[in-house]
Scaffold this active site. Sequence first.
Site, PDB file in Angstrom:
ATOM      1  N   GLU A  17      -6.311 -14.018  -1.362  1.00 34.01           N
ATOM      2  CA  GLU A  17      -5.467 -13.342  -2.357  1.00 34.01           C
ATOM      3  C   GLU A  17      -5.142 -14.394  -3.468  1.00 34.01           C
ATOM      4  OE1 GLU A  17      -2.653 -10.406  -1.786  1.00 34.01           O
ATOM      5  OE2 GLU A  17      -1.249 -11.402  -3.143  1.00 34.01           O
ATOM      6  N   THR A  48      -3.808 -10.358  -7.800  1.00 31.59           N
ATOM      7  CA  THR A  48      -2.294  -9.779  -8.089  1.00 31.59           C
ATOM      8  C   THR A  48      -2.427  -9.089  -9.512  1.00 31.59           C
ATOM      9  OG1 THR A  48      -1.474 -11.573  -8.687  1.00 31.59           O
ATOM     10  CG2 THR A  48      -1.446 -11.060  -6.301  1.00 31.59           C
ATOM     11  N   TYR A  49      -1.277  -8.359  -9.785  1.00 29.83           N
ATOM     12  CA  TYR A  49      -1.058  -7.733 -11.036  1.00 29.83           C
ATOM     13  C   TYR A  49       0.194  -7.668 -11.371  1.00 29.83           C
ATOM     14  CZ  TYR A  49      -1.458  -4.014 -14.347  1.00 29.83           C
ATOM     15  OH  TYR A  49      -1.365  -3.324 -15.803  1.00 29.83           O
ATOM     16  N   HIS A  77      -5.465  -5.491  -7.856  1.00 34.02           N
ATOM     17  CA  HIS A  77      -3.883  -4.834  -7.602  1.00 34.02           C
ATOM     18  C   HIS A  77      -3.809  -4.227  -8.880  1.00 34.02           C
ATOM     19  CE1 HIS A  77      -2.717  -8.034  -4.354  1.00 34.02           C
ATOM     20  NE2 HIS A  77      -3.976  -7.678  -4.323  1.00 34.02           N
ATOM     21  N   GLY A 108       4.946  -2.127  -7.073  1.00 32.12           N
ATOM     22  CA  GLY A 108       5.015  -3.039  -7.997  1.00 32.12           C
ATOM     23  C   GLY A 108       6.525  -3.685  -8.036  1.00 32.12           C
ATOM     24  N   ASP A 109       6.648  -5.016  -8.339  1.00 35.05           N
ATOM     25  CA  ASP A 109       7.811  -5.561  -8.590  1.00 35.05           C
ATOM     26  C   ASP A 109       8.558  -5.457  -9.893  1.00 35.05           C
ATOM     27  OD1 ASP A 109       8.054  -6.639  -5.787  1.00 35.05           O
ATOM     28  OD2 ASP A 109       6.777  -8.231  -6.344  1.00 35.05           O
ATOM     29  N   ALA A 124       3.896   3.863  -4.689  1.00 41.63           N
ATOM     30  CA  ALA A 124       2.557   3.763  -4.654  1.00 41.63           C
ATOM     31  C   ALA A 124       2.024   4.907  -4.079  1.00 41.63           C
ATOM     32  CB  ALA A 124       2.521   2.574  -3.485  1.00 41.63           C
ATOM     33  N   HIS A 148      10.228  -2.734   4.216  1.00 38.16           N
ATOM     34  CA  HIS A 148      10.233  -2.906   2.777  1.00 38.16           C
ATOM     35  C   HIS A 148      11.799  -3.241   2.723  1.00 38.16           C
ATOM     36  CE1 HIS A 148      10.461  -2.019  -1.524  1.00 38.16           C
ATOM     37  NE2 HIS A 148       9.275  -2.659  -1.473  1.00 38.16           N
ATOM     38  N   GLN A 175       2.575  -7.558   3.884  1.00 41.53           N
ATOM     39  CA  GLN A 175       3.410  -8.761   3.493  1.00 41.53           C
ATOM     40  C   GLN A 175       3.232  -9.799   4.601  1.00 41.53           C
ATOM     41  OE1 GLN A 175       4.532 -10.466   1.429  1.00 41.53           O
ATOM     42  NE2 GLN A 175       5.468  -8.961   0.410  1.00 41.53           N
TER      43      GLN A 175
HETATM   44  P1  FAD Z   1       5.958   1.872  -1.877  1.00 38.69           P
HETATM   45  O1  FAD Z   1       5.064   2.503  -1.160  1.00 38.69           O
HETATM   46  O2  FAD Z   1       5.978   2.035  -3.431  1.00 38.69           O
HETATM   47  O3  FAD Z   1       7.483   1.837  -1.524  1.00 38.69           O
HETATM   48  C1  FAD Z   1       8.570   1.332  -1.919  1.00 38.69           C
HETATM   49  C2  FAD Z   1       9.776   1.619  -1.226  1.00 38.69           C
HETATM   50  O4  FAD Z   1       9.925   3.070  -1.668  1.00 38.69           O
HETATM   51  C3  FAD Z   1       9.800   1.569   0.468  1.00 38.69           C
HETATM   52  O5  FAD Z   1      10.881   1.027   0.785  1.00 38.69           O
HETATM   53  C4  FAD Z   1       9.356   3.018   0.761  1.00 38.69           C
HETATM   54  O6  FAD Z   1       9.917   3.152   1.905  1.00 38.69           O
HETATM   55  C5  FAD Z   1      10.093   3.827  -0.339  1.00 38.69           C
HETATM   56  N1  FAD Z   1       9.433   5.097  -0.599  1.00 38.69           N
HETATM   57  C6  FAD Z   1       8.230   5.224  -0.734  1.00 38.69           C
HETATM   58  N2  FAD Z   1       7.710   6.407  -1.254  1.00 38.69           N
HETATM   59  C7  FAD Z   1       8.900   7.223  -1.305  1.00 38.69           C
HETATM   60  C8  FAD Z   1       9.173   8.397  -1.534  1.00 38.69           C
HETATM   61  N3  FAD Z   1       8.376   9.470  -1.892  1.00 38.69           N
HETATM   62  N4  FAD Z   1      10.665   8.736  -1.616  1.00 38.69           N
HETATM   63  C9  FAD Z   1      11.661   7.922  -1.499  1.00 38.69           C
HETATM   64  N5  FAD Z   1      11.205   6.514  -1.019  1.00 38.69           N
HETATM   65  C10 FAD Z   1       9.947   6.086  -0.915  1.00 38.69           C
HETATM   66  N6  FAD Z   1       3.800  -6.512  -6.500  1.00 38.69           N
HETATM   67  C11 FAD Z   1       3.440  -6.854  -7.659  1.00 38.69           C
HETATM   68  O7  FAD Z   1       4.027  -6.610  -8.633  1.00 38.69           O
HETATM   69  N7  FAD Z   1       1.885  -7.303  -7.890  1.00 38.69           N
HETATM   70  C12 FAD Z   1       1.137  -7.430  -6.895  1.00 38.69           C
HETATM   71  O8  FAD Z   1      -0.038  -8.036  -7.094  1.00 38.69           O
HETATM   72  C13 FAD Z   1       1.686  -7.152  -5.519  1.00 38.69           C
HETATM   73  N8  FAD Z   1       0.776  -7.416  -4.369  1.00 38.69           N
HETATM   74  C14 FAD Z   1       1.327  -7.007  -3.206  1.00 38.69           C
HETATM   75  C15 FAD Z   1       0.383  -7.391  -2.199  1.00 38.69           C
HETATM   76  C16 FAD Z   1       0.630  -7.041  -0.866  1.00 38.69           C
HETATM   77  C17 FAD Z   1      -0.206  -7.087   0.317  1.00 38.69           C
HETATM   78  C18 FAD Z   1       1.828  -6.715  -0.706  1.00 38.69           C
HETATM   79  C19 FAD Z   1       2.428  -6.479   0.847  1.00 38.69           C
HETATM   80  C20 FAD Z   1       2.908  -6.527  -1.784  1.00 38.69           C
HETATM   81  C21 FAD Z   1       2.359  -6.873  -3.021  1.00 38.69           C
HETATM   82  N9  FAD Z   1       3.530  -6.605  -4.113  1.00 38.69           N
HETATM   83  C22 FAD Z   1       2.896  -6.890  -5.504  1.00 38.69           C
HETATM   84  C23 FAD Z   1       4.848  -6.251  -3.843  1.00 38.69           C
HETATM   85  C24 FAD Z   1       5.112  -4.726  -3.908  1.00 38.69           C
HETATM   86  O9  FAD Z   1       4.795  -4.333  -5.196  1.00 38.69           O
HETATM   87  C25 FAD Z   1       6.435  -4.533  -3.563  1.00 38.69           C
HETATM   88  O10 FAD Z   1       6.659  -4.502  -2.236  1.00 38.69           O
HETATM   89  C26 FAD Z   1       7.247  -3.387  -4.402  1.00 38.69           C
HETATM   90  O11 FAD Z   1       8.670  -3.588  -4.379  1.00 38.69           O
HETATM   91  C27 FAD Z   1       6.867  -1.869  -3.420  1.00 38.69           C
HETATM   92  O12 FAD Z   1       5.628  -1.676  -3.574  1.00 38.69           O
HETATM   93  P2  FAD Z   1       4.849  -1.015  -2.246  1.00 38.69           P
HETATM   94  O13 FAD Z   1       3.492  -0.404  -2.897  1.00 38.69           O
HETATM   95  O14 FAD Z   1       4.962  -2.145  -1.194  1.00 38.69           O
HETATM   96  O15 FAD Z   1       5.860   0.153  -1.667  1.00 38.69           O
END
Ligand code: FAD
Length: 288
Positions: A17, A48-49, A77, A108-109, A124, A148, A175
């Site tokens: 990555e 990453t994005y 991403h 996303g962060d 997501a 998470h 992660q």
């Molecule tokens: P999501 O699936 O969006 O979930 C986030 C939280 O919301 C979780 O606690 C989940 O349980 C909860 N949730 C999900 N769906 C629902 C729902 N329907 N109702 C209520 N709650 C819900 N960040 C970046 O900004 N750019 C990147 O390029 C990037 N790359 C990454 C690569 C990897 C391999 C990993 C592990 C993380 C990366 N991240 C990146 C971080 C990620 O964007 C963060 O963890 C972000 O806070 C959440 O995104 P997610 O897709 O992990 O979670």
Amino acid sequence: MARIADLLAAGPTYSFEFFPPKNDTEQATLVRTLRELEPLEPSFVSVTYRGGRASRQRTYDLVVGMLKTTALTPMAHLTCVAHTRLELAEILVDFRKAGIENVLALGGDPVSEPDLPEAELRFADELVELAHAIGGFSIGVAAHPELHPRSNGDRAADRARLAAKLRRADFAITQFFFRVDDYLGLVDDLRREGVDKPVLPGIMPITNLRSAQRMAELSGCAVPAEVVARVEAVADDADAVWRVGVEMATELCQGLMAEGAPGLHFYTLNRSTATREIYANLGLAPAA
Ligand code: FAD
């Protein structure tokens, strides 16, 4: 170009990555790193994005640059934050037009930039659906072995949501974490939910304890006491810290592969040395 789902079906994948460079110095570092890592013939690489205005283009440019000028299979991403649904659809269409077949769909962060639109997709899983609607992508999602950070410790709910998201995707990447059991716990929980899609463990070697602890805090994972103790035992010697970090990451990779992990995903932080050393320890480097 290859679809990651197909690569995973054919056997273990080894992937790296990167983040898009923000200036000329970072660009020069990344060019050197890519030159040093490409000979390892990774199955794919990911970029990453960030949702901010300037950074959006950087991911696209780097992924398209890799497609045009290297033999690497890149994955872009993409995150929900600070985008309307239409913008995300346009980005995905642009990816497809450029020949990008692999996307990691993320919540996303947060981005602290003024005048960006409110996110219309909250999680997501909605981006996974949008990527399906555009069509033609192999879709990955993020997984968090230690839950998470926003899950408030509600393991059952966090895992159920991850399972629902992964059911509609092709694979997950985790992660970073430091114990084989954290990974196995995640995979077991998903199996109990009836999901057995490939989950690629994310590996981040500790080469500096303080920065690893800072990153771990931000990512909601803990650096276990036994890991801290091994690093602190040699804390006065930077070379020894590096050696121990690579050694621990190698042991983690060996444990994961022995337990049947479908591959390894290395967080390179745009540097090549630690990844190359772990690769060599694992006997993964292709014959010269
Ligand atoms: P999501 O699936 O969006 O979930 C986030 C939280 O919301 C979780 O606690 C989940 O349980 C909860 N949730 C999900 N769906 C629902 C729902 N329907 N109702 C209520 N709650 C819900 N960040 C970046 O900004 N750019 C990147 O390029 C990037 N790359 C990454 C690569 C990897 C391999 C990993 C592990 C993380 C990366 N991240 C990146 C971080 C990620 O964007 C963060 O963890 C972000 O806070 C959440 O995104 P997610 O897709 O992990 O979670």
